[in-house]
Scaffold this active site. Sequence first.
Site, PDB file in Angstrom:
ATOM      1  N   LYS A   1       1.101  -1.150  -0.091  1.00 40.07           N
ATOM      2  CA  LYS A   1      -0.144  -0.116   0.385  1.00 40.07           C
ATOM      3  C   LYS A   1       0.830   1.138  -0.042  1.00 40.07           C
ATOM      4  O   LYS A   1       0.644   2.558  -0.587  1.00 40.07           O
ATOM      5  CB  LYS A   1      -0.904   0.120   1.008  1.00 40.07           C
TER       6      LYS A   1
ATOM      7  N   SER B   1       1.202  -9.778  -0.084  1.00 40.64           N
ATOM      8  CA  SER B   1       0.256  -8.290  -0.036  1.00 40.64           C
ATOM      9  C   SER B   1       1.086  -7.124   1.376  1.00 40.64           C
ATOM     10  O   SER B   1       1.237  -6.206   0.776  1.00 40.64           O
ATOM     11  CB  SER B   1      -0.186  -8.262  -0.472  1.00 40.64           C
TER      12      SER B   1
END
Lengths: 325, 325
Positions: B50, B307
């Site tokens: 992110k 992730s």
Amino acid sequence: MNIDMIRAAHGRIADHVRRTPLLSSPFLDDLAGRRVWIKPECLQHTGSFKYRGARSAVSALTDEQRARGVIAFSSGNHAQGVALAARQMGSTAVIIMPADAPRMKIDNTRVLGAEVVLYDRAAGEDRDAIGAELSEARGLTLIRPFDEPQVIAGQGTAGLEIAEQAADAGIGRADVIVCCGGGGFASGIALAFEAQAPGLRVRPCEPEHFDDMTRSLAAGHPCRNAAPSGSLCDAIVTPVPGQITLPILQRLAGPGIVVTDDEALHAMALAFSRLKLVAEPGGAVALAAALFHHDTIDGDDVIVTISGGNVDADVFQTALSRYAA
Amino acid sequence: MNIDMIRAAHGRIADHVRRTPLLSSPFLDDLAGRRVWIKPECLQHTGSFKYRGARSAVSALTDEQRARGVIAFSSGNHAQGVALAARQMGSTAVIIMPADAPRMKIDNTRVLGAEVVLYDRAAGEDRDAIGAELSEARGLTLIRPFDEPQVIAGQGTAGLEIAEQAADAGIGRADVIVCCGGGGFASGIALAFEAQAPGLRVRPCEPEHFDDMTRSLAAGHPCRNAAPSGSLCDAIVTPVPGQITLPILQRLAGPGIVVTDDEALHAMALAFSRLKLVAEPGGAVALAAALFHHDTIDGDDVIVTISGGNVDADVFQTALSRYAA
């Protein structure tokens, strides 16, 4: 033992080892009171820096030696490195391991294709005698875990990488804390710095009660540990510094740093939360030194190795239970 | 939304994001029945991919916008990314987070300098109304977590890296399994592949009961999840695919893959033992798909993203207790 051997090892192994990154975290910087840079060799193949030295040593053998096979003594990380390097290079490996080594390390060594021979460390079984008999019977080449020039040369390739990465990060002068058992990793890195990054100084780091290198450096002669085993930091417990490694570190390294098993567990929990890395206790001692012994360190930056991540889940859970916030 | 925006984002952020490596383990290859390559974005700054999108978005603002500050809604990983990017670029961030987000994510967001405003997700508090009021009062710029071109462009820089790394590893064709919430990561990577690596195909991966993207792709129109929360994989739980991301994935991605929370925990334990990486549940779904749903995957190689790694210690210990051998 010199920089040319490290550069030659780099040439043989660079396409096979992982060039591990140099990581950092603002949370660790705050704890340490200076910028902390982490070289995570837990991300190396087989989960520790030992693959570098093993690959270097196996690749330096003749075809005939490789065809006969290799043998190694190891509590685990050197074992896995030698097993994988031998398998990759068409050789075979016999590994003599203490029966009380972490189960993951024994299992992995077998799965990597090595023949594992266990001995009882506490009962005083003589691993050297076991090894000598096997070597003679089968013509195996012994790959020592640290007191072996081609192994030190392989470990030194991590020092070449750190030298480059420190320059890229603008770090001219810094202590580089290196997890230290027999001193192969620390001495290889120290030789690389001497040639490539004279502003970087190796500081060997050891667990309490197994600080033979720290005491030897202070005394100016080899000092032996009282006990053969009994630290959580199994990967870096050795009885006495190497005959090749100690003089190198006497010439090039700063004073050793000693941390407790609890500090190593605390550092493991912080590597979990702040770096998303799995460190084994012996692999976390240098980070522990940077975080909890910062008054013994000089400068605005400190570089630490995380030398390995081969830890059984129960030990890791102990670290998290005690220290994960 | 196109490849030029991804390349421009790469130009703005490449000196600030970590180029994460592409890892592998023979143990995982054996389990999956093919070569498994791992892109560990848990090693990215703030512990997840992110940061890429956040840095891209904040760096695309005008100086005046940055001076007024930014606002974001996030269960945690986007929050940390925006907080760090804003702080690094001389801006300020307000983050609206659900009160039941993992504590580590809330704490970290605060420590990274953001002002955190909590709302009660289960009680139906309207985060959009809270955000709109704050934005208007202070002139803040909203940075959406996925349905925002500059955020997708930032996430796509991971796709540029994977395209290069796959080529270096000799991988021409492969499914690339991407952990998927709203689809910002998956769609950015898919656009990067379209331009740079047409043999690589994105496969979005989601947790059971929160498979809105998988069902939307199959149905050809947006489908909504029944519940707003309730998965261990909190990082990738979104109510419905994005309006920008869904059309991109309809055009470029293969079918979605759905895994259970238990499979995600099992994959976390294997990332621990085999890769020495800390994955959070939502960050481990793609690895779980490669290991436990391998009959839905084509080819000799598969690439998976991890992730993120922002997981509380108790959840990590649950994974180890159940699945660490």
